[in-house]
Design a protein around this motif. Structure first.
Motif, short mmCIF file in Angstrom:
data_model
loop_
_atom_site.label_atom_id
_atom_site.label_comp_id
_atom_site.label_asym_id
_atom_site.label_seq_id
_atom_site.Cartn_x
_atom_site.Cartn_y
_atom_site.Cartn_z
N VAL A 12 0.87 -1.17 0.00
CA VAL A 12 0.00 0.00 0.00
C VAL A 12 0.90 1.21 0.00
O VAL A 12 1.35 1.65 1.04
N ASN A 13 1.17 1.72 -1.16
CA ASN A 13 2.16 2.78 -1.29
C ASN A 13 1.47 4.11 -1.53
O ASN A 13 0.86 4.33 -2.56
N GLN A 14 1.57 4.98 -0.54
CA GLN A 14 0.97 6.29 -0.67
C GLN A 14 1.77 7.08 -1.69
O GLN A 14 2.94 7.37 -1.49
N THR A 59 10.20 11.98 -7.77
CA THR A 59 10.00 10.62 -8.29
C THR A 59 9.57 9.68 -7.17
O THR A 59 8.67 8.85 -7.35
N VAL A 60 10.19 9.80 -6.00
CA VAL A 60 9.83 8.96 -4.86
C VAL A 60 8.38 9.21 -4.45
O VAL A 60 7.62 8.28 -4.17
N GLY A 118 14.81 5.08 2.18
CA GLY A 118 14.78 6.54 2.20
C GLY A 118 13.43 7.16 1.92
O GLY A 118 13.30 8.39 1.86
N ARG A 119 12.42 6.33 1.76
CA ARG A 119 11.09 6.83 1.39
C ARG A 119 10.52 7.73 2.49
O ARG A 119 9.93 8.79 2.21
N GLU A 120 10.68 7.32 3.74
CA GLU A 120 10.12 8.07 4.85
C GLU A 120 10.73 9.47 4.94
O GLU A 120 10.02 10.45 5.22
#
Length: 455
Positions: A34-36, A65-66, A79-81
């Motif tokens: 579940v990718n916001q 992009t992320v 590193g998404r957070e």
């Protein structure tokens, strides 16, 4: 959500819940399915808006992009957070600038109201009011479309403009201090101080002096927002009625909300009684024009609707998976694929009715997608979570049952052939499709953002 829900930014400013299977031999937790992600245009607008902050917060191309790309591999989670935290800082930065704009324009709005109370003609002020209303709407929509809790003062400010725009019918309902409610005074003042403490705004200058010396900032902001939308503003907040923000089209929908679901027995009687009380209270609240001075004074009907829709969604999903547990081991791979495809088609259609704050639902849907990707035929790990949540909400709605039993039960005794399963899925989708028809005349998502701010 619907044709009439195409409010400003709706074609672009959509916070999506993307579901993408991780293409890796490494297993990751379902939360990574579940990718916001934000629509690229939304990120672009947020990133390019100027603020009063001397320390500019700008997102790099890699960070954008992320924010706009769902996770495809385990590596994508790295590193998404940090990137999302930076984006939320940018949102906070914008919120600080918008709050300062609202505070300074309150005096301007107050002058307009005083002129009307002194006998001035509304037609003289209407053009100015329409500009203020449009600007206030843009601010609210920017946060609402990002599923961001903004601040009560944005809605309070907007409601005041709505009321003054219809001054003739509302003139007897303005209090002696029409802009004196907490959210427009102490709340916004405290938030602006928070902004100064966190260096989003300069400390050693008064708000009015600062805004006057940087008058180009709000001009740029609203020019940017006006030229960046694809849907005419008139189809959004400019034409929305106060009755609809308090969900009037749903007041008489007993069958839609309380009809029984195949395979489930739900005792709705305490909620039905509450529903009647809440509708009566909501009608009086609007008839007495209490929304002018207390826009957050009555949100219990909003909460009731959100809870009822959540229970129905969980119940349909619960029954569906109990049927699948009972029947899917009898099917070959072709039949499985067909039934799973149909079930996902329905879920894709109806999940828009679940408010983003109901995070468990989206976790469950993610797990279900993972399971069907692997052609699983047992959903014992998912069903209990839905049953617990459905019962929790029903206890919130109905209170504790005097005989200690649950307010809901699922009982699937008969066998379901493929046609019967499809019929149930059609019942599932049909219930929410009928709800969708009702929601075409209001902006349900926008109305629920009032509830979020009120919490």
């Amino acid at each position: 959500m619907t044709t009439h829900n195409c409010i400003v930014f709706s074609s672009y400013f959509i916070l999506s819940i993307k579901f993408m299977m991780v293409e890796s031999t490494k297993k990751v937790s379902p939360s990574y399915y579940v990718n916001q992600t934000y629509n690229p245009f939304y990120v672009f607008i947020v990133n390019t808006l100027k603020t009063y902050n001397e320390r500019k917060i700008n997102l790099s191309g890699k960070e954008i992009t992320v924010l706009t790309t769902p996770v495809r591999t385990y590596y994508d989670t790295k590193g998404r957070e940090i990137v999302f935290d930076k984006f939320y800082q940018k949102i906070e930065d914008i919120k600080c600038t918008f709050s300062l704009i609202v505070k300074t324009k309150l005096a301007y709005l107050s002058n307009i109201l005083e002129g009307l109370q002194s006998g001035g003609a509304i037609d003289v002020a209407r053009e100015k009011l329409n500009v203020l209303k449009e600007e206030a709407g843009f601010m609210i929509l920017l946060f609402q479309k990002g599923n961001v809790k903004a601040g009560k003062w944005f809605w309070s400010y907007y409601f005041k403009i709505m009321a003054i725009t219809e001054y003739k019918s509302n003139k007897h309902f303005f209090e002696e201090t029409p802009f004196g409610e907490k959210e427009l005074q102490s709340d916004i003042t405290k938030f602006i101080q928070h902004c100064k403490d966190n260096k989003y705004l300069p400390k050693n200058i008064t708000e009015f002096d600062f805004v006057s010396k940087n008058s180009n900032v709000p001009i740029y902001i609203f020019q940017k927002l006006r030229t960046s939308v694809a849907v005419d503003y008139v189809y959004g907040m400019q034409s929305i009625l106060i009755d609809y923000l308090y969900l009037k089209p749903l007041w008489d929908e007993h069958e839609l909300f309380f009809s029984q679901i195949t395979g489930a027995a739900v005792d709705w009687m305490p909620t039905i009684r509450r529903y009647a009380v809440e509708v009566t209270k909501t009608k009086k609240y609007i008839e007495n024009h209490q929304w002018i001075s207390k826009p957050f004074g009555h949100l219990s009907y909003h909460k009731l609707i959100k809870q009822i829709i959540s229970v129905r969604m969980y119940t349909f999903m619960w029954v569906m998976l109990v049927i699948f547990n009972k029947e899917m081991h009898k099917r070959d791979l072709v039949q499985l694929k067909h039934l799973y495809t149909e079930s996902m088609r329905i879920i894709n259609m109806v999940e828009i009715f679940m408010h983003y704050t109901e995070t468990l639902f989206f976790d469950i849907v993610a797990e279900f997608r993972c399971a069907i990707n692997d052609n699983q035929i047992n959903f014992d790990s998912i069903i209990p979570r839905m049953s617990v949540r459905a019962n929790e909400i029903l206890v919130e709605l109905n209170g504790s049952n005097s005989n200690s039993s649950d307010w809901i039960s699922i009982d699937i005794n008969k066998e379901f052939n493929d046609n019967m399963i499809i019929q149930f899925l059609q019942e599932f989708g049909g219930n929410f499709w009928r709800l969708n028809e009702k929601l075409t005349v209001l902006n349900y998502e926008l109305a629920l953002s009032i509830l979020v701010e009120g919490n």
